[in-house]
Design an enzyme around this catalytic site. Structure first.
Site, PDB file in Angstrom:
ATOM      1  N   GLU A  52       0.889  -1.169   0.000  1.00 35.47           N
ATOM      2  CA  GLU A  52       0.000   0.000   0.000  1.00 35.47           C
ATOM      3  C   GLU A  52       0.924   1.215   0.000  1.00 35.47           C
ATOM      4  OE1 GLU A  52      -1.791   2.885   0.365  1.00 35.47           O
ATOM      5  OE2 GLU A  52      -2.347   2.539   2.466  1.00 35.47           O
ATOM      6  N   CYS A 108      -2.238   9.150   2.357  1.00 31.84           N
ATOM      7  CA  CYS A 108      -1.886   8.673   1.012  1.00 31.84           C
ATOM      8  C   CYS A 108      -2.989   8.979   0.001  1.00 31.84           C
ATOM      9  CB  CYS A 108      -1.543   7.196   1.045  1.00 31.84           C
ATOM     10  SG  CYS A 108      -2.805   6.184   1.815  1.00 31.84           S
TER      11      CYS A 108
END
Ligand code: NAD
Length: 477
Positions: free
Chosen positions: A249, A283
């Site tokens: 990720e 993010c």
């Protein structure tokens, strides 16, 4: 109120064998507020031995019992949200309401994945002969090495741990050295919920030393990492050399396409709320704001007004709307990225400077007319910078959205269903949210494509990366 953090190995909190520690700093003052134990190889060996024993117990534990423990940990997190949120604000900087919200989301994650634990289905496959039985078995993959970052210290670990535990895997997690205490509180919740010793172990130390040792280790079968793309590629390559499956990720650089048919003021306010959450260290944060030309100037004005209104201060002060950035590295990066953008022709409409001389406070910043060559338009800013550019056609906007190698989140704002459909077909991102910031729920898939990584950390997909398939065929003699 802040507490030192030890390693959690074999169901016990313990100092590192060598008694080494690292200081933990307050992002709001720069002062040292505590210490975290620093593991070395001897500690990792103990964690591996414990995980091996834990794995043997946990894979035999019935799914319903695993689910009950995970669910109970979620309940404990909800009960403890205020106290754990406070620890998080002290070490990470985000405002208390966001920190408490993160802990509560962790409870959701545990509840959701506890449910998934009892929905892991093996399947029977029709055989070609009457006396043959064929089954594809879905089983836990084995011991997981997990690496989690400092931006969401609790939730990043919860997404990995709850999924791995639900699948029947043991785990050694390397938590974030800069924000260790809130992450440790999650591990405590699992222990208090009845997780057997050795099933979940938590270490801190030198990230490269830990990953170089754990990833190739024969006992480790799976690697899950959240962090920057550059580190993710390095760890994926290392894992590949040792035939370990990975979930990555990684970074993002989310485009936000705003079309001329929206309410400019309201949309600017919604986007600014998302942008400055966690001081932009998310993010999936809104990064490249691409605005259709007819509303460009009014949008820049409205967004600048919204950014100016964000009250920056200590995360513990209830009137603060944005805390400091988490570490001095982000502060340096913000100063570098703003100077570079302005140098290349961007228009700084607000912010751009550090606030005060203590702590890592940085102004909510807006860079309009930012050229594509600016470093911030190409590397993940990971801080409170909004980058704004105009566009003339939908194709131009989606081409810009797809220009970078990242493909994590993307957003669009439009009242036209046709425009929304076209954007959803053309924009290459693992997640797309139209007219709101609706990502990151326990029950929905979460993950990137392209350089933003692979593997999902939400929804029913979240458990998949922790399972393997074995085929068994049996004939009657
Ligand atoms: P960094 O690249 O040094 O570290 C990012 C994360 O990776 C940290 O948690 C760190 O402990 C870990 N890490 C670094 N080297 C490692 C190694 N060899 N083995 C195992 N783990 C390792 O950068 P940073 O200054 O901590 O963070 C800045 C950048 O990281 C940001 O610009 C952003 O791109 C990225 N980041 C992304 C996320 C995310 O949610 N995807 C979270 C935090 C940081």
């Amino acid at each position: 109120m802040y507490r030192d953090t030890q390693l959690f190995i074999d169901g016990r909190w313990t100092d590192a064998k060598g008694k080494e520690t690292l200081p933990v700093h307050s992002p709001a003052t720069g002062e040292v507020i505590g210490q975290v134990a620093h593991a070395r190889i001897a500690d990792l060996d103990l964690a591996l031995e414990a995980a091996e024993r834990g794995q043997a117990v946990w894979r035999r534990t019935p799914a319903r019992d695993r689910a009950a423990i995970i669910r109970r940990a979620g309940v404990l997190m909800r009960e403890r949200a205020e106290a754990i949120g406070r620890l998080m604000t002290m070490e990470q900087g985000k405002i208390l309401v966001e920190a408490i919200g993160e802990v509560e989301r962790t409870a959701d994650t545990n509840e959701w994945l506890a449910g998934e634990a009892v929905r892991i289905y093996s399947r029977g496959i029709p055989s070609r002969a009457e006396n043959v039985t064929q089954v594809a078995l879905r089983e836990p993959i084995g011991i997981v090495a997990a690496f989690t970052p400092w931006n969401f210290p609790v939730n990043q670990l919860a997404r990995k741990a709850a999924a791995a535990l639900a699948a029947g895997c043991a785990m050694i997690a390397k938590g974030p050295e800069e924000t260790p205490a809130s992450c440790a509180a999650l591990v405590q919740a699992y222990a208090d919920a009845g997780l057997p010793p050795g099933v979940l172990n938590l270490v801190y130390g030198t990230p490269a030393e830990i990953s170089e040792y754990l990833i190739p280790h024969p006992l480790v079968r799976k690697v899950s990492f959240t962090g920057s793309t550059v580190v993710g590629k390095h760890l994926a390559a290392l894992a590949g050399r040792h035939m370990k499956l990975t979930t990555m990720e990684l970074g993002g650089h989310a485009p936000v396409l705003v079309f001329g048919d929206v309410d400019v003021e309201a949309t600017a306010r919604i986007i600014s709320g998302a942008k400055y959450r966690n001081a932009g260290q998310t993010c999936i944060t809104a990064t490249r704001l691409l605005i259709e030309r007819p509303i460009y100037e009014p949008f820049v004005e409205a967004f600048t007004k919204a950014a100016k209104a964000v009250k920056v201060g200590s995360g513990l002060d209830p009137s603060s709307q944005m805390g400091p950035v988490a570490n001095p590295r982000r502060l340096d990066a913000m100063e570098r990225l703003v100077a570079d953008a302005v140098d290349k022709g961007a228009r700084l409409t607000t912010g751009g400077r550090r606030i005060g001389n203590s702590g890592n406070f940085f102004e909510p910043t807006v860079l309009a007319d930012i050229p594509l060559e600016a470093a911030a338009m190409n590397e993940e800013p990971f801080g409170p910078l909004a980058l704004i550019r105009p566009f003339d056609t939908l194709d131009e906007a989606t081409t810009e959205a797809n220009r970078l190698p990242y493909g994590l989140a993307a957003y669009a704002f439009t009242t036209s269903p046709t425009t929304a459909q076209k954007v959803s077909r053309q924009v290459q991102s693992g997640m797309l949210s139209v007219n709101h910031f609706g990502l990151g729920l326990a029950e929905t898939p979460f993950g990137g494509i392209k350089d933003s990584g692979y593997g999902s950390e939400g929804g029913s997909e979240a458990i998949e990366p922790y399972l393997q398939t074995r085929f068994v065929t049996m004939a009657d003699l």
